[in-house]
Write an enzyme that holds these catalytic residues in place. Sequence first.
Site, PDB file in Angstrom:
ATOM      1  N   LYS A 195      54.161 102.581 -51.395  1.00  0.00           N
ATOM      2  CA  LYS A 195      54.263 102.093 -49.812  1.00  0.00           C
ATOM      3  C   LYS A 195      53.994 100.941 -49.751  1.00  0.00           C
ATOM      4  O   LYS A 195      52.717 100.454 -50.342  1.00  0.00           O
ATOM      5  CB  LYS A 195      53.497 103.128 -48.981  1.00  0.00           C
ATOM      6  CG  LYS A 195      53.735 102.805 -47.601  1.00  0.00           C
ATOM      7  CD  LYS A 195      54.984 103.819 -47.234  1.00  0.00           C
ATOM      8  CE  LYS A 195      55.408 103.341 -45.538  1.00  0.00           C
ATOM      9  NZ  LYS A 195      56.200 101.993 -45.783  1.00  0.00           N
ATOM     10  N   LYS A 198      44.320  99.263 -49.804  1.00  0.00           N
ATOM     11  CA  LYS A 198      44.664  99.382 -48.526  1.00  0.00           C
ATOM     12  C   LYS A 198      45.050 100.942 -48.112  1.00  0.00           C
ATOM     13  O   LYS A 198      44.563 101.270 -47.114  1.00  0.00           O
ATOM     14  CB  LYS A 198      45.716  98.322 -47.802  1.00  0.00           C
ATOM     15  CG  LYS A 198      45.788  98.356 -46.599  1.00  0.00           C
ATOM     16  CD  LYS A 198      46.926  97.220 -46.222  1.00  0.00           C
ATOM     17  CE  LYS A 198      46.807  95.988 -46.827  1.00  0.00           C
ATOM     18  NZ  LYS A 198      47.686  94.839 -46.184  1.00  0.00           N
ATOM     19  N   GLY A 232      58.363  96.288 -43.318  1.00  0.00           N
ATOM     20  CA  GLY A 232      58.898  95.062 -43.325  1.00  0.00           C
ATOM     21  C   GLY A 232      57.498  94.060 -43.646  1.00  0.00           C
ATOM     22  O   GLY A 232      56.649  94.502 -44.129  1.00  0.00           O
ATOM     23  N   ASP A 233      57.497  92.783 -43.610  1.00  0.00           N
ATOM     24  CA  ASP A 233      56.464  91.861 -44.034  1.00  0.00           C
ATOM     25  C   ASP A 233      57.117  90.642 -43.451  1.00  0.00           C
ATOM     26  O   ASP A 233      57.943  90.350 -42.773  1.00  0.00           O
ATOM     27  CB  ASP A 233      56.089  91.802 -45.318  1.00  0.00           C
ATOM     28  CG  ASP A 233      54.826  91.196 -45.702  1.00  0.00           C
ATOM     29  OD1 ASP A 233      53.671  91.576 -45.650  1.00  0.00           O
ATOM     30  OD2 ASP A 233      54.824  89.774 -46.250  1.00  0.00           O
ATOM     31  N   LYS A 260      54.933  96.671 -53.341  1.00  0.00           N
ATOM     32  CA  LYS A 260      55.369  95.615 -52.437  1.00  0.00           C
ATOM     33  C   LYS A 260      56.777  95.009 -53.245  1.00  0.00           C
ATOM     34  O   LYS A 260      56.902  95.119 -54.298  1.00  0.00           O
ATOM     35  CB  LYS A 260      54.189  94.788 -52.265  1.00  0.00           C
ATOM     36  CG  LYS A 260      54.286  93.523 -51.331  1.00  0.00           C
ATOM     37  CD  LYS A 260      53.487  94.148 -49.844  1.00  0.00           C
ATOM     38  CE  LYS A 260      54.018  93.097 -48.984  1.00  0.00           C
ATOM     39  NZ  LYS A 260      53.337  93.618 -47.809  1.00  0.00           N
ATOM     40  N   THR A 283      49.942  96.443 -36.748  1.00  0.00           N
ATOM     41  CA  THR A 283      49.161  95.553 -37.689  1.00  0.00           C
ATOM     42  C   THR A 283      48.051  94.804 -36.626  1.00  0.00           C
ATOM     43  O   THR A 283      47.047  94.715 -36.988  1.00  0.00           O
ATOM     44  CB  THR A 283      49.795  94.776 -38.381  1.00  0.00           C
ATOM     45  OG1 THR A 283      50.800  95.697 -39.163  1.00  0.00           O
ATOM     46  CG2 THR A 283      49.092  94.089 -39.492  1.00  0.00           C
ATOM     47  N   GLN A 305      47.682  96.288 -51.880  1.00  0.00           N
ATOM     48  CA  GLN A 305      48.178  97.389 -50.833  1.00  0.00           C
ATOM     49  C   GLN A 305      47.656  98.798 -51.651  1.00  0.00           C
ATOM     50  O   GLN A 305      47.474  99.833 -50.711  1.00  0.00           O
ATOM     51  CB  GLN A 305      49.959  97.559 -51.108  1.00  0.00           C
ATOM     52  CG  GLN A 305      50.427  98.172 -50.237  1.00  0.00           C
ATOM     53  CD  GLN A 305      50.776  97.563 -48.733  1.00  0.00           C
ATOM     54  OE1 GLN A 305      51.058  96.519 -48.680  1.00  0.00           O
ATOM     55  NE2 GLN A 305      50.504  98.455 -47.878  1.00  0.00           N
ATOM     56  N   SER A 365      52.796 103.358 -40.408  1.00  0.00           N
ATOM     57  CA  SER A 365      54.175 103.466 -41.195  1.00  0.00           C
ATOM     58  C   SER A 365      54.042 105.061 -41.541  1.00  0.00           C
ATOM     59  O   SER A 365      54.917 105.751 -41.720  1.00  0.00           O
ATOM     60  CB  SER A 365      54.439 102.713 -42.340  1.00  0.00           C
ATOM     61  OG  SER A 365      54.799 101.444 -42.038  1.00  0.00           O
ATOM     62  N   ASN A 370      55.268  88.739 -36.104  1.00  0.00           N
ATOM     63  CA  ASN A 370      54.888  90.027 -35.746  1.00  0.00           C
ATOM     64  C   ASN A 370      53.309  90.219 -35.512  1.00  0.00           C
ATOM     65  O   ASN A 370      52.698  90.993 -34.579  1.00  0.00           O
ATOM     66  CB  ASN A 370      55.423  91.203 -36.819  1.00  0.00           C
ATOM     67  CG  ASN A 370      55.207  92.383 -36.380  1.00  0.00           C
ATOM     68  OD1 ASN A 370      54.182  93.098 -36.979  1.00  0.00           O
ATOM     69  ND2 ASN A 370      55.627  93.261 -35.445  1.00  0.00           N
TER      70      ASN A 370
HETATM   71  P1  NDP Z   1      56.454  87.335 -39.542  1.00  0.00           P
HETATM   72  O1  NDP Z   1      57.350  86.730 -40.603  1.00  0.00           O
HETATM   73  O2  NDP Z   1      56.902  88.183 -38.326  1.00  0.00           O
HETATM   74  O3  NDP Z   1      55.535  85.936 -39.186  1.00  0.00           O
HETATM   75  C1  NDP Z   1      54.762  85.125 -40.089  1.00  0.00           C
HETATM   76  C2  NDP Z   1      54.202  84.118 -39.314  1.00  0.00           C
HETATM   77  O4  NDP Z   1      53.311  83.351 -40.114  1.00  0.00           O
HETATM   78  C3  NDP Z   1      55.013  83.000 -38.722  1.00  0.00           C
HETATM   79  O5  NDP Z   1      54.628  82.570 -37.468  1.00  0.00           O
HETATM   80  C4  NDP Z   1      55.098  81.766 -39.729  1.00  0.00           C
HETATM   81  O6  NDP Z   1      55.776  80.789 -39.208  1.00  0.00           O
HETATM   82  C5  NDP Z   1      53.847  81.895 -40.321  1.00  0.00           C
HETATM   83  N1  NDP Z   1      53.959  81.630 -41.815  1.00  0.00           N
HETATM   84  C6  NDP Z   1      54.471  82.278 -42.659  1.00  0.00           C
HETATM   85  N2  NDP Z   1      54.494  81.708 -43.960  1.00  0.00           N
HETATM   86  C7  NDP Z   1      53.827  80.482 -43.581  1.00  0.00           C
HETATM   87  C8  NDP Z   1      53.104  79.405 -44.450  1.00  0.00           C
HETATM   88  N3  NDP Z   1      53.660  79.399 -45.593  1.00  0.00           N
HETATM   89  N4  NDP Z   1      52.556  78.438 -43.705  1.00  0.00           N
HETATM   90  C9  NDP Z   1      52.088  78.668 -42.378  1.00  0.00           C
HETATM   91  N5  NDP Z   1      52.639  79.594 -41.761  1.00  0.00           N
HETATM   92  C10 NDP Z   1      53.238  80.596 -42.261  1.00  0.00           C
HETATM   93  O7  NDP Z   1      55.420  87.969 -40.529  1.00  0.00           O
HETATM   94  P2  NDP Z   1      54.143  88.844 -40.246  1.00  0.00           P
HETATM   95  O8  NDP Z   1      53.483  88.680 -38.878  1.00  0.00           O
HETATM   96  O9  NDP Z   1      54.820  90.365 -40.446  1.00  0.00           O
HETATM   97  O10 NDP Z   1      53.299  88.815 -41.372  1.00  0.00           O
HETATM   98  C11 NDP Z   1      51.948  87.821 -41.215  1.00  0.00           C
HETATM   99  C12 NDP Z   1      50.957  88.249 -42.318  1.00  0.00           C
HETATM  100  O11 NDP Z   1      50.605  89.697 -41.960  1.00  0.00           O
HETATM  101  C13 NDP Z   1      51.523  88.295 -43.787  1.00  0.00           C
HETATM  102  O12 NDP Z   1      50.161  87.603 -44.657  1.00  0.00           O
HETATM  103  C14 NDP Z   1      51.810  89.842 -44.006  1.00  0.00           C
HETATM  104  O13 NDP Z   1      51.610  89.911 -45.347  1.00  0.00           O
HETATM  105  C15 NDP Z   1      50.755  90.269 -43.475  1.00  0.00           C
HETATM  106  N6  NDP Z   1      50.955  91.970 -42.931  1.00  0.00           N
HETATM  107  C16 NDP Z   1      51.866  92.106 -42.242  1.00  0.00           C
HETATM  108  C17 NDP Z   1      52.088  93.431 -41.775  1.00  0.00           C
HETATM  109  C18 NDP Z   1      53.146  93.921 -40.991  1.00  0.00           C
HETATM  110  O14 NDP Z   1      53.051  95.178 -40.471  1.00  0.00           O
HETATM  111  N7  NDP Z   1      54.164  93.121 -40.513  1.00  0.00           N
HETATM  112  C19 NDP Z   1      51.307  94.636 -42.204  1.00  0.00           C
HETATM  113  C20 NDP Z   1      49.826  93.925 -43.071  1.00  0.00           C
HETATM  114  C21 NDP Z   1      49.820  92.553 -43.364  1.00  0.00           C
HETATM  115  P3  NDP Z   1      57.243  80.266 -39.778  1.00  0.00           P
HETATM  116  O15 NDP Z   1      58.088  81.131 -38.432  1.00  0.00           O
HETATM  117  O16 NDP Z   1      57.075  78.768 -39.173  1.00  0.00           O
HETATM  118  O17 NDP Z   1      57.574  80.500 -41.047  1.00  0.00           O
END
Ligand code: NDP
Length: 449
Positions: A94, A118, A169-170, A130, A214, A115, A381, A245
């Site tokens: 997962k 976690k 998603g991620d 992943k 999250t 993961q 999830s 997200n």
């Molecule tokens: P999204 O794609 O929804 O959002 C990512 C955000 O982070 C955007 O604002 C993006 O900006 C910014 N970002 C991404 N890459 C970079 C980078 N290299 N440098 C600076 N800013 C960056 O992703 P999520 O919100 O889903 O995920 C965010 C984090 O949370 C990740 O580390 C993910 O692994 C972790 N996570 C997510 C979960 C989930 O349920 N979605 C669960 C647990 C952890 P821009 O649009 O400019 O790229």
Amino acid sequence: MHPPLPENVEAIFQQVRARNAGEDEFHQAVREVLESLAPVLVKYPEFAEQKVIERICEPERQIIFRVPWQDDRGEVHINRGFRVEFNSALGPYKGGLRFHPSVYLGIVKFLGFEQVFKNALTGMPIGGGKGGADFDPKGRSDAEIMRFCQSFMTELHRHLGEHTDVPAGDIGVGGREIGYLFGQYKRLTNRYESGVLTGKGIGWGGSLVRREATGYGAVFFVREMLKVRGDSLGGKTCIVSGSGNVAIYTIEKLQELGAKVIACSDSHGVVVDEQGIDVDLVKQLKEVERRRIADYATLRRGARYLPGGNLWEIPCQVAMPSATQNEINGRDARTLVANGCIAVGEGANMPTTPEGIRVFLEAGIAFGPGKAANAGGVATSALEMQQNASRDSWTFEFTERKLDAIMTDIHASTWATAEEFGSPGNYVVGANITGFIRVAKAMLALGLI
Ligand code: NDP
């Protein structure tokens, strides 16, 4: 420079490094867990005898595949897809899918490795995995995104199943992408197998609160960290990195609990809004119109946009990194501490470098590592999978109460484990050891497989 690893795990780390050359993020994630494990091997010598750590560091299966697709002008593109099925001792693999140009095997393996622990921390029956692709969704039309998702799933589907491997998603993969992926899976298998993907839309198998989980969960974790210190989120000034997200629902819950979020960001810059970020405006810009965060400042009176700015230089009491890995380095951590930050909750995966973590721990601030603090997403999830299995759908309030209980429990167990193993208040140690022991015990029970 890293401090030396304890003797009983140093050789394991050197072997991981040699066998996985060039995968820096994976090495970083493994090293951080190994730093915590020396006392575990003393208490449980059978883990060392049965080489449990070495087995955990080697994924059960790694799949790399070609993803060909055509853009709207007819031009052909080739991307690389990944799925690393890391560990299934506790349940089906997962973990999410990431679409971002930086994705390569080392990123997918670091995420998959984290993961595993976690998912164990949630106490739910899920293993760890992943995946993703080095595909850049930015600027792509809906039709291009759909064609990419369909091509990606055409290969991946043979490796999935509700009892085998369940992606979500991620970064770069949200509700729209999960819809296209699920549609193609359904078409290829001729089965409406709801439990094969999570993060689905409400109305076709999704769970209420999954979208929020999250971010909300990370805030619940910070609330618990402050509670044991006799403090609360009420009136705290906060900053949240990212505007995707995790960031959006972190901002929303912080504000619901009485905190004020004054800044957020994306990969191009930082928005500062001293009146408090208008989360509905961020949702409209990012979730609906898919625009840049810079536009926030043009639409909201009094807000400022700092192109290329460093979010961590903005003074705050609570910082919640919610964008990507290694976004807080040692210098950023020192700046945060000097500016009066008392708590950091990692919504993102591995957003703080090892040096940054050391700075936070040495300063004695409340530091919630991603493995524990952002586990609410995957936990919900698993709640989605429960609803799919029973063909039921729960209310928002009921599901949020379950999420809250899970996060409160993760806080309590990581706190207790840190104390038991001689590092009171250190949630890094608490999370690594709690997760590891749960997986290791199951692996021993299942024999040498
Ligand atoms: P999204 O794609 O929804 O959002 C990512 C955000 O982070 C955007 O604002 C993006 O900006 C910014 N970002 C991404 N890459 C970079 C980078 N290299 N440098 C600076 N800013 C960056 O992703 P999520 O919100 O889903 O995920 C965010 C984090 O949370 C990740 O580390 C993910 O692994 C972790 N996570 C997510 C979960 C989930 O349920 N979605 C669960 C647990 C952890 P821009 O649009 O400019 O790229």
